[in-house]
Write a protein that holds these residues in place. Structure first.
Motif, PDB file in Angstrom:
ATOM      1  N   MET A 129       0.769  -1.125   0.037  1.00  0.00           N
ATOM      2  CA  MET A 129      -0.114   0.025   0.203  1.00  0.00           C
ATOM      3  C   MET A 129       0.892   1.416   0.041  1.00  0.00           C
ATOM      4  N   PHE A 130       2.015   1.088   0.720  1.00  0.00           N
ATOM      5  CA  PHE A 130       2.937   2.292   0.773  1.00  0.00           C
ATOM      6  C   PHE A 130       3.343   2.805  -0.544  1.00  0.00           C
ATOM      7  N   LEU A 134       2.605   5.995  -2.909  1.00  0.00           N
ATOM      8  CA  LEU A 134       3.622   6.955  -3.506  1.00  0.00           C
ATOM      9  C   LEU A 134       3.492   7.137  -4.897  1.00  0.00           C
ATOM     10  N   SER A 135       3.171   5.813  -5.456  1.00  0.00           N
ATOM     11  CA  SER A 135       2.987   6.090  -7.173  1.00  0.00           C
ATOM     12  C   SER A 135       1.807   6.821  -7.262  1.00  0.00           C
ATOM     13  N   ALA A 136       0.753   6.644  -6.682  1.00  0.00           N
ATOM     14  CA  ALA A 136      -0.524   7.403  -7.005  1.00  0.00           C
ATOM     15  C   ALA A 136      -0.448   9.105  -6.871  1.00  0.00           C
ATOM     16  N   ILE A 137       0.500   9.341  -5.871  1.00  0.00           N
ATOM     17  CA  ILE A 137       0.777  10.802  -5.698  1.00  0.00           C
ATOM     18  C   ILE A 137       1.500  11.337  -6.722  1.00  0.00           C
ATOM     19  N   ARG A 138       2.304  10.319  -7.229  1.00  0.00           N
ATOM     20  CA  ARG A 138       3.382  10.807  -8.493  1.00  0.00           C
ATOM     21  C   ARG A 138       2.389  11.183  -9.676  1.00  0.00           C
ATOM     22  N   ARG A 139       1.591   9.897  -9.839  1.00  0.00           N
ATOM     23  CA  ARG A 139       0.536   9.968 -11.069  1.00  0.00           C
ATOM     24  C   ARG A 139      -0.375  11.228 -11.065  1.00  0.00           C
ATOM     25  N   ALA A 140      -0.956  11.566  -9.720  1.00  0.00           N
ATOM     26  CA  ALA A 140      -1.675  12.730  -9.673  1.00  0.00           C
ATOM     27  C   ALA A 140      -1.006  13.953 -10.364  1.00  0.00           C
ATOM     28  N   ARG A 141       0.162  14.179 -10.410  1.00  0.00           N
ATOM     29  CA  ARG A 141       0.590  15.347 -11.033  1.00  0.00           C
ATOM     30  C   ARG A 141       0.793  14.907 -12.739  1.00  0.00           C
ATOM     31  N   PRO A 143      -1.606  13.030 -15.209  1.00  0.00           N
ATOM     32  CA  PRO A 143      -2.728  12.031 -15.236  1.00  0.00           C
ATOM     33  C   PRO A 143      -2.645  11.094 -16.547  1.00  0.00           C
ATOM     34  N   ALA A 144      -1.875  11.261 -17.487  1.00  0.00           N
ATOM     35  CA  ALA A 144      -1.793  10.326 -18.705  1.00  0.00           C
ATOM     36  C   ALA A 144      -1.719   8.967 -18.102  1.00  0.00           C
ATOM     37  N   PRO A 145      -0.496   8.697 -17.462  1.00  0.00           N
ATOM     38  CA  PRO A 145      -0.230   7.174 -17.033  1.00  0.00           C
ATOM     39  C   PRO A 145      -1.337   6.611 -16.163  1.00  0.00           C
ATOM     40  N   THR A 146      -2.069   7.333 -15.390  1.00  0.00           N
ATOM     41  CA  THR A 146      -3.066   7.059 -14.475  1.00  0.00           C
ATOM     42  C   THR A 146      -4.211   6.193 -15.283  1.00  0.00           C
ATOM     43  N   LYS A 147      -4.624   6.662 -16.414  1.00  0.00           N
ATOM     44  CA  LYS A 147      -5.556   5.973 -17.465  1.00  0.00           C
ATOM     45  C   LYS A 147      -5.220   4.697 -17.724  1.00  0.00           C
ATOM     46  N   VAL A 148      -4.103   4.577 -18.190  1.00  0.00           N
ATOM     47  CA  VAL A 148      -3.345   3.506 -19.033  1.00  0.00           C
ATOM     48  C   VAL A 148      -3.462   2.320 -17.762  1.00  0.00           C
ATOM     49  N   ARG A 149      -3.059   2.794 -16.688  1.00  0.00           N
ATOM     50  CA  ARG A 149      -2.850   1.785 -15.568  1.00  0.00           C
ATOM     51  C   ARG A 149      -4.358   1.175 -14.983  1.00  0.00           C
ATOM     52  N   ALA A 150      -5.333   1.908 -15.185  1.00  0.00           N
ATOM     53  CA  ALA A 150      -6.643   1.699 -14.813  1.00  0.00           C
ATOM     54  C   ALA A 150      -7.233   0.616 -15.757  1.00  0.00           C
ATOM     55  N   ARG A 273      -4.698   6.803   1.697  1.00  0.00           N
ATOM     56  CA  ARG A 273      -4.008   5.637   1.457  1.00  0.00           C
ATOM     57  C   ARG A 273      -2.862   5.306   2.140  1.00  0.00           C
ATOM     58  N   ILE A 274      -2.063   6.438   1.995  1.00  0.00           N
ATOM     59  CA  ILE A 274      -0.485   6.599   2.519  1.00  0.00           C
ATOM     60  C   ILE A 274      -0.758   6.658   4.005  1.00  0.00           C
ATOM     61  N   LEU A 275      -1.583   7.319   4.682  1.00  0.00           N
ATOM     62  CA  LEU A 275      -1.815   7.266   6.161  1.00  0.00           C
ATOM     63  C   LEU A 275      -2.092   5.917   6.696  1.00  0.00           C
ATOM     64  N   LEU A 276      -2.907   5.228   6.009  1.00  0.00           N
ATOM     65  CA  LEU A 276      -3.227   3.912   6.341  1.00  0.00           C
ATOM     66  C   LEU A 276      -1.933   3.014   6.424  1.00  0.00           C
ATOM     67  N   ALA A 277      -1.252   3.198   5.065  1.00  0.00           N
ATOM     68  CA  ALA A 277       0.032   2.126   4.990  1.00  0.00           C
ATOM     69  C   ALA A 277       0.959   2.538   6.003  1.00  0.00           C
ATOM     70  N   LEU A 278       1.012   3.589   6.534  1.00  0.00           N
ATOM     71  CA  LEU A 278       2.245   4.061   7.562  1.00  0.00           C
ATOM     72  C   LEU A 278       1.476   3.289   8.811  1.00  0.00           C
ATOM     73  N   MET A 279       0.247   3.537   9.096  1.00  0.00           N
ATOM     74  CA  MET A 279       0.050   2.776  10.388  1.00  0.00           C
ATOM     75  C   MET A 279       0.106   1.235  10.402  1.00  0.00           C
ATOM     76  N   VAL A 280      -0.270   0.764   9.224  1.00  0.00           N
ATOM     77  CA  VAL A 280      -0.336  -0.755   9.261  1.00  0.00           C
ATOM     78  C   VAL A 280       1.103  -1.211   9.679  1.00  0.00           C
ATOM     79  N   LEU A 281       2.091  -0.512   8.787  1.00  0.00           N
ATOM     80  CA  LEU A 281       3.603  -0.695   9.184  1.00  0.00           C
ATOM     81  C   LEU A 281       4.128  -0.413  10.301  1.00  0.00           C
ATOM     82  N   ALA A 282       3.570   0.662  11.063  1.00  0.00           N
ATOM     83  CA  ALA A 282       4.052   0.909  12.509  1.00  0.00           C
ATOM     84  C   ALA A 282       3.505  -0.342  13.191  1.00  0.00           C
ATOM     85  N   VAL A 283       2.312  -0.740  13.456  1.00  0.00           N
ATOM     86  CA  VAL A 283       1.879  -1.944  14.057  1.00  0.00           C
ATOM     87  C   VAL A 283       2.650  -2.989  13.831  1.00  0.00           C
TER      88      VAL A 283
END
Length: 307
Positions: A129-130, A134-141, A143-150, A273-283
């Motif tokens: 998830m982490f 991170l990839s999703a945050i990069r793709r948000a800048r 937009p084109a790669p996001t559509k292909v991946r979906a 998603r990144i907040l949830l990933a960090l919490m999961v890794l911490a536990v």
């Protein structure tokens, strides 16, 4: 204020349990997870026996998830049809999981194996998830790669038979993947005392291709019924549900879920998603550390018992 828990056979601070329930409720409303992946290990840390923590936490998840679900229903962000398909697999998985739990309990290995399951699952899911967040945050800048991946992510699912249209999610896919996801989550709910949201949420986003805002409410819908069924099975077969503990966690969880839902609406999907990933890794890290230092204590207890 110390209270005695009759089934767990330990004394704990009531305000501590209310606080823990509130924290898990906030997570439930924010991320669409039952919060058991965090609460069950926390109960281990304050001295609750793992078998009691697993069975009782399933009860608390029902309340916090229900409170969060009501808020999402008002916003019409719940795919009831998808939730029903997930539920079919979830109930079957919960029944199978309780059978496995009873076998492990009879062998006397349930405590160790529950903790090992947490370390493995939380480590793998949290890491994936982490990386994806991170990839999703990069793709948000970009937009084109996001559509292909979906399109690529849903390709193999659309090729499967037994398709159904899920209008709220905007999908037309096979019911097989949702049923399999529900089955796995049901097994985890019974063995680990979790709602399974930490697996279901990323699976619904990355495998099924559902919108994040719909995923949260739909996940809570499925979690409620699966964890309620799990609690009933544990209470009637293992007698490990501590109602005093459950009520205190429940009260805190219901209040926290409403707060968490309001916070979650104000954050972007990638941030959630990144907040949830960090919490999961911490536990996961805390549990792994405890497993490494625990043998010395077990040895001293064993030695004391031998005298």
């Amino acid at each position: 204020m110390q209270i005695y828990l009759p089934i767990a056979e330990v004394s704990v601070n009531a305000f501590l349990l209310l606080g823990l329930g509130g924290i898990v409720g906030v997570l439930s409303g924010m991320f669409g997870v039952g919060g058991g992946f965090l609460m069950t290990p926390l109960l281990f840390f304050i001295g609750i026996p793992p078998a009691v923590a697993v069975a009782t936490e399933a009860n608390q998840i029902v309340a916090s998830s229900f409170s969060g679900l009501l808020a999402h229903l008002r916003r019409k962000t719940v795919d009831l049809r998808m939730g029903g398909v997930l539920l079919i697999g979830g109930l079957a998985g919960a029944a199978l999981g309780v059978v496995i739990f009873n076998i492990l309990k009879g062998m006397g290995q349930v405590d160790l194996l529950v903790k090992l399951c947490y370390v493995i699952f939380l480590g793998v899911i949290g890491g994936l998830m982490f990386i994806e967040s991170l990839s999703a945050i990069r793709r948000a800048r970009n937009p084109a790669p996001t559509k292909v991946r979906a399109r690529k992510g849903r390709g193999w699912i659309t090729a499967l038979p037994f398709k159904m249209r899920f209008r709220t999610s905007g999908l037309y896919i096979s019911v097989i993947p949702p049923i399999v996801v529900g089955l796995l989550v049901g097994i985890l709910a019974a063995i680990m005392g979790v709602g399974g949201g930490f697996i279901m949420v990323p699976a619904m986003i990355y495998i099924l291709g559902m919108p994040t805002k719909v995923v949260v409410g739909t996940s809570l819908f499925q979690i409620i019924f699966v964890t309620a069924f799990t609690t009933l099975l544990h209470a009637t077969t293992n007698f490990t549900v501590d109602m005093m503990l459950a009520v205190l966690l429940l009260v805190g969880g219901v209040v926290g879920a409403q707060i968490g839902t309001r916070i979650g609406v104000r954050l972007k999907a990638e941030q959630l998603r990144i907040l949830l990933a960090l919490m999961v890794l911490a536990v996961c890290g805390k549990l792994a550390f405890d497993l490494l230092v625990q043998p010395s204590e077990l040895y001293s207890l064993g030695a004391a018992a031998g005298h």
